[in-house]
Design a protein around this motif. Structure first.
Motif, short mmCIF file in Angstrom:
data_model
loop_
_atom_site.label_atom_id
_atom_site.label_comp_id
_atom_site.label_asym_id
_atom_site.label_seq_id
_atom_site.Cartn_x
_atom_site.Cartn_y
_atom_site.Cartn_z
N LEU A 1 94.46 15.38 72.31
CA LEU A 1 95.52 16.32 71.95
C LEU A 1 96.51 15.67 70.99
O LEU A 1 96.93 16.28 70.01
CB LEU A 1 96.24 16.81 73.21
N LEU A 2 96.87 14.42 71.25
CA LEU A 2 97.79 13.71 70.36
C LEU A 2 97.17 13.52 68.98
O LEU A 2 97.84 13.72 67.96
CB LEU A 2 98.16 12.35 70.96
N GLN A 3 95.89 13.19 68.92
CA GLN A 3 95.23 13.00 67.64
C GLN A 3 95.13 14.31 66.86
O GLN A 3 95.34 14.34 65.65
CB GLN A 3 93.84 12.40 67.84
N THR A 4 94.84 15.38 67.58
CA THR A 4 94.76 16.69 66.92
C THR A 4 96.12 17.10 66.38
O THR A 4 96.21 17.62 65.26
CB THR A 4 94.24 17.75 67.92
N GLN A 5 97.18 16.86 67.14
CA GLN A 5 98.52 17.21 66.68
C GLN A 5 98.91 16.38 65.47
O GLN A 5 99.50 16.89 64.51
CB GLN A 5 99.54 17.01 67.81
N GLN A 6 98.57 15.11 65.47
CA GLN A 6 98.87 14.25 64.33
C GLN A 6 98.11 14.71 63.09
O GLN A 6 98.67 14.72 61.99
CB GLN A 6 98.56 12.79 64.65
N ALA A 7 96.86 15.09 63.26
CA ALA A 7 96.07 15.58 62.12
C ALA A 7 96.65 16.89 61.60
O ALA A 7 96.72 17.10 60.38
CB ALA A 7 94.61 15.77 62.54
N TRP A 8 97.07 17.76 62.51
CA TRP A 8 97.68 19.03 62.11
C TRP A 8 98.96 18.77 61.31
O TRP A 8 99.19 19.37 60.26
CB TRP A 8 98.00 19.88 63.33
N ASN A 9 99.79 17.87 61.80
CA ASN A 9 101.05 17.55 61.11
C ASN A 9 100.77 16.98 59.72
O ASN A 9 101.45 17.34 58.75
CB ASN A 9 101.87 16.56 61.93
N ALA A 10 99.79 16.11 59.59
CA ALA A 10 99.45 15.53 58.29
C ALA A 10 98.95 16.61 57.33
O ALA A 10 99.31 16.62 56.15
CB ALA A 10 98.41 14.43 58.46
N THR A 11 98.12 17.51 57.83
CA THR A 11 97.61 18.60 57.00
C THR A 11 98.74 19.50 56.54
O THR A 11 98.82 19.88 55.37
CB THR A 11 96.56 19.41 57.77
N TYR A 12 99.63 19.84 57.45
CA TYR A 12 100.76 20.71 57.11
C TYR A 12 101.64 20.06 56.04
O TYR A 12 102.02 20.70 55.07
CB TYR A 12 101.58 21.02 58.36
N ARG A 13 101.93 18.77 56.23
CA ARG A 13 102.76 18.07 55.23
C ARG A 13 102.09 18.06 53.87
O ARG A 13 102.73 18.25 52.84
CB ARG A 13 103.05 16.64 55.69
N ALA A 14 100.77 17.83 53.85
CA ALA A 14 100.05 17.81 52.58
C ALA A 14 100.06 19.17 51.90
O ALA A 14 100.23 19.26 50.68
CB ALA A 14 98.61 17.35 52.82
N LEU A 15 99.90 20.23 52.66
CA LEU A 15 99.90 21.57 52.08
C LEU A 15 101.30 22.02 51.66
O LEU A 15 101.45 22.81 50.73
CB LEU A 15 99.30 22.58 53.07
N ALA A 16 102.31 21.52 52.35
CA ALA A 16 103.69 21.93 52.07
C ALA A 16 104.33 21.11 50.95
O ALA A 16 105.36 21.50 50.41
CB ALA A 16 104.54 21.81 53.34
N ALA A 17 103.71 20.00 50.58
CA ALA A 17 104.28 19.13 49.55
C ALA A 17 104.26 19.84 48.20
O ALA A 17 103.28 20.51 47.86
CB ALA A 17 103.49 17.83 49.47
N PRO A 18 105.32 19.68 47.43
CA PRO A 18 105.33 20.29 46.09
C PRO A 18 104.28 19.64 45.20
O PRO A 18 104.05 18.44 45.27
CB PRO A 18 106.74 20.01 45.58
N ARG A 19 103.62 20.46 44.42
CA ARG A 19 102.60 19.97 43.50
C ARG A 19 103.00 20.35 42.08
O ARG A 19 103.52 21.45 41.86
CB ARG A 19 101.24 20.58 43.83
N PRO A 20 102.74 19.47 41.13
CA PRO A 20 103.07 19.82 39.74
C PRO A 20 102.18 20.96 39.26
O PRO A 20 101.00 21.04 39.61
CB PRO A 20 102.79 18.54 38.96
N ARG A 21 102.76 21.84 38.48
CA ARG A 21 102.00 22.95 37.91
C ARG A 21 101.33 22.50 36.63
O ARG A 21 101.83 21.63 35.93
CB ARG A 21 102.92 24.13 37.62
N LYS A 22 100.23 23.11 36.30
CA LYS A 22 99.53 22.81 35.06
C LYS A 22 100.01 23.78 33.98
O LYS A 22 99.31 24.69 33.60
CB LYS A 22 98.03 22.92 35.27
N CYS A 23 101.21 23.57 33.53
CA CYS A 23 101.80 24.42 32.50
C CYS A 23 101.79 23.68 31.18
O CYS A 23 102.77 23.06 30.79
CB CYS A 23 103.23 24.81 32.88
N HIS A 24 100.69 23.72 30.50
CA HIS A 24 100.61 23.01 29.23
C HIS A 24 100.64 23.97 28.05
O HIS A 24 100.48 23.57 26.91
CB HIS A 24 99.37 22.12 29.18
N GLY A 25 100.82 25.24 28.31
CA GLY A 25 101.00 26.20 27.25
C GLY A 25 99.74 26.62 26.53
O GLY A 25 99.80 27.29 25.51
N ALA A 26 98.59 26.23 27.02
CA ALA A 26 97.33 26.60 26.36
C ALA A 26 97.01 28.07 26.63
O ALA A 26 97.40 28.63 27.64
CB ALA A 26 96.19 25.73 26.85
#
Length: 66
Positions: free
Chosen positions: A22-47
């Motif tokens: 249960l602890l391992q599953t919760q830790q994996a869930w938290n890591a996944t959530y943080r990764a998905l919630a992290a801001p990502r740069p947009r690919k705005c190169h104007g092409a």
């Protein structure tokens, strides 16, 4: 008559009171959530979109007018 409560006391609980899986599953869930919630740069190169960059010699064949 005493009022009933749905609150439970967790006095005396520590991290070892939970199963390891249960602890391992919760830790994996938290890591996944943080990764998905992290801001990502947009690919705005104007092409232009791919269809606008298609050479004129290929475009008629793609639309069936060739």
């Amino acid at each position: 008559m005493a009022k009933k409560s749905n609150k439970q006391s967790n006095t005396g609980m520590d991290g070892t009171d939970f199963p390891d899986d249960l602890l391992q599953t919760q830790q994996a869930w938290n890591a996944t959530y943080r990764a998905l919630a992290a801001p990502r740069p947009r690919k705005c190169h104007g092409a232009a979109p791919p269809s606008a960059r298609t050479p004129s010699t290929v475009w008629p064949a793609l639309v069936g007018a060739g």
